[in-house]
Scaffold this motif. Structure first.
Motif, PDB file in Angstrom:
ATOM      1  N   ARG A 132     -17.148  21.922 -30.099  1.00 20.91           N
ATOM      2  CA  ARG A 132     -17.239  21.501 -31.493  1.00 20.91           C
ATOM      3  C   ARG A 132     -16.399  20.253 -31.731  1.00 20.91           C
ATOM      4  O   ARG A 132     -15.392  20.028 -31.073  1.00 20.91           O
ATOM      5  N   ALA A 136     -18.196  21.103 -36.547  1.00 20.50           N
ATOM      6  CA  ALA A 136     -19.592  21.005 -36.138  1.00 20.50           C
ATOM      7  C   ALA A 136     -19.694  20.236 -34.826  1.00 20.50           C
ATOM      8  O   ALA A 136     -18.711  19.834 -34.237  1.00 20.50           O
ATOM      9  N   ASN A 138     -21.683  17.178 -34.345  1.00 16.38           N
ATOM     10  CA  ASN A 138     -22.601  16.173 -34.884  1.00 16.38           C
ATOM     11  C   ASN A 138     -22.163  14.755 -34.549  1.00 16.38           C
ATOM     12  O   ASN A 138     -22.637  13.814 -35.155  1.00 16.38           O
ATOM     13  N   ARG A 139     -21.261  14.597 -33.582  1.00 14.47           N
ATOM     14  CA  ARG A 139     -20.823  13.263 -33.188  1.00 14.47           C
ATOM     15  C   ARG A 139     -20.705  13.200 -31.669  1.00 14.47           C
ATOM     16  O   ARG A 139     -20.471  14.202 -31.006  1.00 14.47           O
ATOM     17  N   SER A 180     -23.565  11.956 -25.896  1.00 20.83           N
ATOM     18  CA  SER A 180     -24.090  13.052 -26.724  1.00 20.83           C
ATOM     19  C   SER A 180     -23.973  14.413 -26.045  1.00 20.83           C
ATOM     20  O   SER A 180     -24.544  15.393 -26.532  1.00 20.83           O
ATOM     21  N   ARG A 183     -23.584  17.614 -27.937  1.00 19.19           N
ATOM     22  CA  ARG A 183     -24.639  17.890 -28.916  1.00 19.19           C
ATOM     23  C   ARG A 183     -25.966  18.240 -28.261  1.00 19.19           C
ATOM     24  O   ARG A 183     -26.730  19.057 -28.790  1.00 19.19           O
ATOM     25  N   THR A 184     -26.250  17.621 -27.128  1.00 22.75           N
ATOM     26  CA  THR A 184     -27.571  17.768 -26.517  1.00 22.75           C
ATOM     27  C   THR A 184     -27.584  18.691 -25.308  1.00 22.75           C
ATOM     28  O   THR A 184     -28.653  19.068 -24.838  1.00 22.75           O
TER      29      THR A 184
END
Length: 213
Positions: A132, A136, A138-139, A180, A183-184
C-alpha cells in the motif's frame, strides 16, 4: 534466539559485511504495464554475519491481524524503523544511503523507512499482495529488498492473470520493485515444505503520509 542456519560457503562469519557497487551491476527486468524489477545478486558481501547480528539485535515482534472475522498470528516476525530512526546496523544505514544515491532521490521516492521480516522456517510466509501507498495502491513507488540468510523464492505475478516469475533471494541479494509494480502486480514469499533455513529481509521504502492527512 536459536535457529539452525547453514552459512554460505562463500561467507566468512568473522569478516565485516560490506556493500558492493550498484551502478552497472544492476539488471532490470521489465514486467509489463509500467512495472519493473531491478536485481543485484550478492550486493552485501559476508552477509551471513549481518544475518547473525540482525537475528540477535533487532527487537522482533510477533504481530497479529484480523482475517476472516478472527484474529490470526502473522506467520513471520517483524520490526519497523520509521523516518529518522536509527537502523539496527551501520550496514543498513549505508545501504539506505547507497540506494538513494543510485536512484537519484526522485520526488516522493526517497527511501526513508526500513521494515524487517524474519522468516524462521518454510512455514513462515507472506501471501500475495501489493504494498500500500498511504491507505491505497494508486501511485507508482519503489520498494528495495535486501535478503540475508538462506534463500527463499520471491514470486511475482500480474494482477489480471499471467505468468508467475520466481526469483530466489538470499545471502546478500538485492531486488527493487518499481514503477507500477505495486499496483499492477502482486508478490509473495510462499510457504514451502522444503527444508529451508531462516531468512531476514530488509525492505526500504519511501515514507508516504496517509492520503487526505
Amino acid at each position: 534466539m536459536s535457529l539452525s542456519f547453514q552459512a554460505s560457503l562463500f561467507d566468512d562469519l568473522s569478516a565485516e559485511p560490506e556493500l558492493e557497487e550498484l551502478g552497472g551491476s544492476v539488471t532490470r527486468v521489465e514486467l509489463g504495464e509500467g512495472a519493473w524489477l531491478d536485481v543485484r545478486p550478492g550486493w552485501v558481501t559476508n552477509s551471513d554475519a549481518l544475518f547473525e547480528r540482525l537475528a540477535q539485535r533487532v527487537p522482533w515482534q510477533a504481530d497479529k491481524r484480523e482475517m476472516y472475522e478472527r484474529v490470526v498470528e502473522v506467520p513471520r516476525l517483524v520490526s519497523w524503523f520509521g523516518p529518522g530512526f536509527e537502523l539496527p546496523d551501520a550496514v543498513l544505514e549505508r545501504a539506505q544511503r547507497d540506494l538513494n544515491d543510485h536512484y537519484g532521490r526522485p520526488k516522493d521516492q526517497v527511501f526513508e523507512t526500513a521494515g524487517l521480516c524474519f522468516y524462521r522456517t518454510g512455514d513462515d510466509s507472506v501471501a500475495w499482495h501489493g504494498d500500500r501507498v498511504g491507505r491505497a495502491i494508486n501511485r507508482d513507488t519503489m520498494v528495495a529488498i535486501v535478503s540475508v540468510g538462506a534463500a527463499r523464492t520471491l514470486s511475482l505475478r500480474p494482477k489480471g492473470g499471467g505468468e508467475t516469475k520466481r526469483f530466489p533471494v538470499g545471502h546478500g541479494d538485492l531486488v527493487v520493485m518499481g514503477g507500477s509494480c505495486q499496483r499492477t502486480h502482486e508478490h509473495a514469499i510462499l510457504k514451502t515444505k522444503q527444508a529451508v533455513g531462516p531468512r531476514i529481509s530488509i525492505q526500504f521504502r519511501p515514507y508516504w503520509k496517509r492520503l487526505g492527512a
